[in-house]
Design a protein around this motif. Structure first.
Motif, PDB file in Angstrom:
ATOM      1  N   PRO A   1      29.313  25.039  -4.931  1.00 27.98           N
ATOM      2  CA  PRO A   1      28.542  25.545  -6.074  1.00 27.98           C
ATOM      3  C   PRO A   1      29.275  25.395  -7.405  1.00 27.98           C
ATOM      4  O   PRO A   1      30.496  25.520  -7.484  1.00 27.98           O
ATOM      5  N   LYS A   2      28.501  25.090  -8.434  1.00 28.74           N
ATOM      6  CA  LYS A   2      29.009  24.965  -9.803  1.00 28.74           C
ATOM      7  C   LYS A   2      30.155  23.968  -9.912  1.00 28.74           C
ATOM      8  O   LYS A   2      31.133  24.188 -10.623  1.00 28.74           O
ATOM      9  N   SER A   3      30.031  22.868  -9.179  1.00 26.00           N
ATOM     10  CA  SER A   3      31.072  21.838  -9.230  1.00 26.00           C
ATOM     11  C   SER A   3      30.455  20.477  -8.942  1.00 26.00           C
ATOM     12  O   SER A   3      29.284  20.368  -8.553  1.00 26.00           O
ATOM     13  N   SER A   4      31.258  19.440  -9.084  1.00 24.33           N
ATOM     14  CA  SER A   4      30.835  18.084  -8.736  1.00 24.33           C
ATOM     15  C   SER A   4      31.458  17.658  -7.410  1.00 24.33           C
ATOM     16  O   SER A   4      31.594  16.458  -7.138  1.00 24.33           O
ATOM     17  N   ILE A   5      31.809  18.636  -6.567  1.00 22.49           N
ATOM     18  CA  ILE A   5      32.516  18.372  -5.316  1.00 22.49           C
ATOM     19  C   ILE A   5      31.560  18.438  -4.127  1.00 22.49           C
ATOM     20  O   ILE A   5      30.877  19.446  -3.912  1.00 22.49           O
ATOM     21  N   ILE A   6      31.498  17.353  -3.362  1.00 25.13           N
ATOM     22  CA  ILE A   6      30.772  17.323  -2.097  1.00 25.13           C
ATOM     23  C   ILE A   6      31.771  17.623  -0.982  1.00 25.13           C
ATOM     24  O   ILE A   6      32.798  16.943  -0.864  1.00 25.13           O
ATOM     25  N   THR A   7      31.493  18.644  -0.193  1.00 23.99           N
ATOM     26  CA  THR A   7      32.405  19.018   0.890  1.00 23.99           C
ATOM     27  C   THR A   7      31.816  18.614   2.239  1.00 23.99           C
ATOM     28  O   THR A   7      30.599  18.542   2.416  1.00 23.99           O
ATOM     29  N   TYR A   8      32.703  18.369   3.189  1.00 23.89           N
ATOM     30  CA  TYR A   8      32.301  17.848   4.491  1.00 23.89           C
ATOM     31  C   TYR A   8      33.386  18.145   5.510  1.00 23.89           C
ATOM     32  O   TYR A   8      34.517  18.526   5.156  1.00 23.89           O
ATOM     33  N   ILE A   9      33.054  17.963   6.779  1.00 28.25           N
ATOM     34  CA  ILE A   9      34.022  18.145   7.865  1.00 28.25           C
ATOM     35  C   ILE A   9      34.618  16.784   8.226  1.00 28.25           C
ATOM     36  O   ILE A   9      33.880  15.837   8.520  1.00 28.25           O
ATOM     37  N   ASP A  10      35.933  16.705   8.176  1.00 26.22           N
ATOM     38  CA  ASP A  10      36.661  15.475   8.503  1.00 26.22           C
ATOM     39  C   ASP A  10      37.155  15.576   9.941  1.00 26.22           C
ATOM     40  O   ASP A  10      38.113  16.297  10.232  1.00 26.22           O
ATOM     41  N   LYS A  11      36.491  14.848  10.852  1.00 20.16           N
ATOM     42  CA  LYS A  11      36.841  14.943  12.272  1.00 20.16           C
ATOM     43  C   LYS A  11      38.053  14.098  12.636  1.00 20.16           C
ATOM     44  O   LYS A  11      38.482  14.092  13.798  1.00 20.16           O
ATOM     45  N   ASN A  12      38.609  13.403  11.652  1.00 13.12           N
ATOM     46  CA  ASN A  12      39.865  12.690  11.906  1.00 13.12           C
ATOM     47  C   ASN A  12      41.050  13.651  11.951  1.00 13.12           C
ATOM     48  O   ASN A  12      42.113  13.302  12.468  1.00 13.12           O
ATOM     49  N   ILE A  13      40.870  14.840  11.394  1.00 13.63           N
ATOM     50  CA  ILE A  13      41.947  15.818  11.340  1.00 13.63           C
ATOM     51  C   ILE A  13      41.514  17.031  12.152  1.00 13.63           C
ATOM     52  O   ILE A  13      40.594  17.759  11.763  1.00 13.63           O
ATOM     53  N   VAL A  14      42.140  17.251  13.277  1.00 12.47           N
ATOM     54  CA  VAL A  14      41.700  18.290  14.209  1.00 12.47           C
ATOM     55  C   VAL A  14      42.908  18.997  14.816  1.00 12.47           C
ATOM     56  O   VAL A  14      43.969  18.397  15.012  1.00 12.47           O
ATOM     57  N   LYS A  15      42.735  20.270  15.059  1.00  8.77           N
ATOM     58  CA  LYS A  15      43.738  21.027  15.806  1.00  8.77           C
ATOM     59  C   LYS A  15      43.023  21.939  16.787  1.00  8.77           C
ATOM     60  O   LYS A  15      41.833  22.242  16.616  1.00  8.77           O
ATOM     61  N   GLU A  16      43.746  22.323  17.834  1.00  9.30           N
ATOM     62  CA  GLU A  16      43.150  23.203  18.839  1.00  9.30           C
ATOM     63  C   GLU A  16      43.685  24.607  18.683  1.00  9.30           C
ATOM     64  O   GLU A  16      44.895  24.820  18.527  1.00  9.30           O
ATOM     65  N   ILE A  17      42.773  25.582  18.720  1.00 12.03           N
ATOM     66  CA  ILE A  17      43.136  26.990  18.651  1.00 12.03           C
ATOM     67  C   ILE A  17      42.458  27.688  19.821  1.00 12.03           C
ATOM     68  O   ILE A  17      41.232  27.724  19.903  1.00 12.03           O
ATOM     69  N   ASN A  18      43.256  28.191  20.746  1.00 11.29           N
ATOM     70  CA  ASN A  18      42.730  28.848  21.947  1.00 11.29           C
ATOM     71  C   ASN A  18      41.745  27.955  22.690  1.00 11.29           C
ATOM     72  O   ASN A  18      40.714  28.419  23.206  1.00 11.29           O
ATOM     73  N   GLY A  19      42.060  26.660  22.750  1.00  8.95           N
ATOM     74  CA  GLY A  19      41.236  25.719  23.491  1.00  8.95           C
ATOM     75  C   GLY A  19      40.010  25.222  22.750  1.00  8.95           C
ATOM     76  O   GLY A  19      39.232  24.428  23.302  1.00  8.95           O
ATOM     77  N   LEU A  20      39.814  25.656  21.509  1.00 10.04           N
ATOM     78  CA  LEU A  20      38.659  25.244  20.719  1.00 10.04           C
ATOM     79  C   LEU A  20      39.100  24.370  19.554  1.00 10.04           C
ATOM     80  O   LEU A  20      40.152  24.597  18.959  1.00 10.04           O
ATOM     81  N   LYS A  21      38.275  23.383  19.215  1.00 10.87           N
ATOM     82  CA  LYS A  21      38.628  22.453  18.146  1.00 10.87           C
ATOM     83  C   LYS A  21      38.308  23.035  16.772  1.00 10.87           C
ATOM     84  O   LYS A  21      37.268  23.643  16.560  1.00 10.87           O
ATOM     85  N   SER A  22      39.231  22.821  15.854  1.00  7.24           N
ATOM     86  CA  SER A  22      39.060  23.220  14.463  1.00  7.24           C
ATOM     87  C   SER A  22      39.310  21.986  13.593  1.00  7.24           C
ATOM     88  O   SER A  22      40.351  21.345  13.705  1.00  7.24           O
ATOM     89  N   TYR A  23      38.326  21.642  12.760  1.00  8.94           N
ATOM     90  CA  TYR A  23      38.405  20.423  11.962  1.00  8.94           C
ATOM     91  C   TYR A  23      38.691  20.740  10.498  1.00  8.94           C
ATOM     92  O   TYR A  23      38.374  21.821   9.997  1.00  8.94           O
ATOM     93  N   ALA A  24      39.238  19.757   9.809  1.00  3.59           N
ATOM     94  CA  ALA A  24      39.519  19.909   8.387  1.00  3.59           C
ATOM     95  C   ALA A  24      38.224  19.901   7.578  1.00  3.59           C
ATOM     96  O   ALA A  24      37.299  19.136   7.863  1.00  3.59           O
ATOM     97  N   ILE A  25      38.146  20.784   6.573  1.00  2.00           N
ATOM     98  CA  ILE A  25      37.073  20.744   5.594  1.00  2.00           C
ATOM     99  C   ILE A  25      37.637  20.068   4.344  1.00  2.00           C
ATOM    100  O   ILE A  25      38.613  20.529   3.759  1.00  2.00           O
ATOM    101  N   LYS A  26      37.025  18.964   3.957  1.00  2.00           N
ATOM    102  CA  LYS A  26      37.481  18.182   2.821  1.00  2.00           C
ATOM    103  C   LYS A  26      36.455  18.212   1.699  1.00  2.00           C
ATOM    104  O   LYS A  26      35.273  18.498   1.912  1.00  2.00           O
ATOM    105  N   GLY A  27      36.908  17.891   0.518  1.00  2.00           N
ATOM    106  CA  GLY A  27      36.009  17.776  -0.622  1.00  2.00           C
ATOM    107  C   GLY A  27      36.269  16.490  -1.387  1.00  2.00           C
ATOM    108  O   GLY A  27      37.418  16.029  -1.480  1.00  2.00           O
TER     109      GLY A  27
END
Length: 299
Positions: free
Chosen positions: A191-217
């Motif tokens: 909001p109130k910016s020129s930034i499009i944000t998205y999930i980058d699945k090239n960057i991933v880590k596992e937390i308690n067996g679940l995948k967590s992906y990077a949010i990029k802008g």
């Protein structure tokens, strides 16, 4: 041409295009209060907007009293439905027998509701549907298959299905810029910016067996990239509540965090018999409401 009314009982459904699987989902609303970096949920206000054993999904507010979403009819076609929170009535923006429409959003100019349309020959392209129920228009004839998108400067940043999936932005007819590849389905303008944000699945880590992906802008104006931490483990649908707060769902719970923080905080839960697994979320600052999509498990 498209002004018809939908007579439904209402339910929650999860959405998908031809490339994704579908399960019955409904839309559920709850009152909230967002102040700065805090979110308060009022669970006693929880109410079902839809209640059908079908696909009602992909909610998006288009003004201070109306929300658009994609709904399946009894023949499996998907139309864009407008729900009015004041009148509590549903209106078909589209009613097509040979096409399906998904992912509605209001365009920057406010004159159209855009939607990813699966055409008669299977192409998935971005179309514009006038809010005055006029004839629809094809926006980008040579960019497809489109899955998801969001708007900046009257142009759409689009998730294009492929191997891998890509995120592109058409600066001009001659410059279709690839922002990133191997991205997730959440494409959201900060909001109130020129930034499009998205999930980058090239960057991933596992937390308690679940995948967590990077949010990029990606800043459309500056053409620079930014980091916004990681998704809540096991979840892939996020929205911005304001310039500072990101919201995600997991199970029946909602989690929030500041864009510059690493820690997710539990904001509250939504419990309705026969429903589980929050996925997509929409937020209206003026109505002070969240609308969440949940899988239908009951009868």
């Amino acid at each position: 041409m498209f002004k018809r009314f939908l007579f439904l009982k209402i339910t929650l459904t999860s959405i998908a295009f031809t490339s994704f699987s579908q399960v019955p989902t409904d839309l559920i609303a709850v009152d909230v209060k967002v102040t700065g970096a805090n979110l308060k949920i009022f669970p006693e206000t929880t109410v079902k907007i839809t209640d059908r054993k079908a696909y009602d999904n992909q909610p998006n507010f288009i003004n201070e009293k109306q929300m658009a979403f994609s709904a399946a009819d009894d023949k499996g076609n998907h139309d864009i439905i407008i729900y009015n929170f004041e009148s509590k009535k549903f209106t078909n923006l589209t009613k097509t027998n040979d096409k399906s429409e998904y992912s509605p959003s209001l365009t920057d100019c406010g004159l159209y509701v855009s939607a990813v349309t699966v055409e008669e020959d299977g192409k998935q392209r971005l179309w514009l549907y006038p809010t005055n129920f006029g004839e629809p228009e094809l926006l980008y004839d040579d960019i497809e298959p489109v899955g998801y998108y969001d708007w900046y400067d009257n142009k759409a940043a689009m998730f294009v299905l492929g191997t891998p999936n890509s995120l592109v932005y058409p600066y001009s007819k001659g410059e279709i810029f690839t922002i990133s590849q191997n991205v997730g389905r959440s494409i959201k303008r900060k909001p109130k910016s020129s930034i499009i944000t998205y999930i980058d699945k090239n960057i991933v880590k596992e937390i308690n067996g679940l995948k967590s992906y990077a949010i990029k802008g990606f800043d459309i104006e500056k053409r620079t990239y930014q980091d916004f931490g990681f998704t809540y483990p096991g979840s892939e649908d996020f929205i911005w509540l304001n310039h500072h707060l990101i919201l995600m769902g997991s199970g029946n719970q909602l989690f929030v965090r500041k864009a510059n923080s690493k820690e997710w905080e539990l904001a509250g839960s939504i419990h309705i018999n026969g429903y589980k697994n929050i996925s997509r979320i929409a937020y209206s600052p003026k109505l002070k409401k969240l609308v969440v999509v949940m899988n239908r498990t009951g009868h």
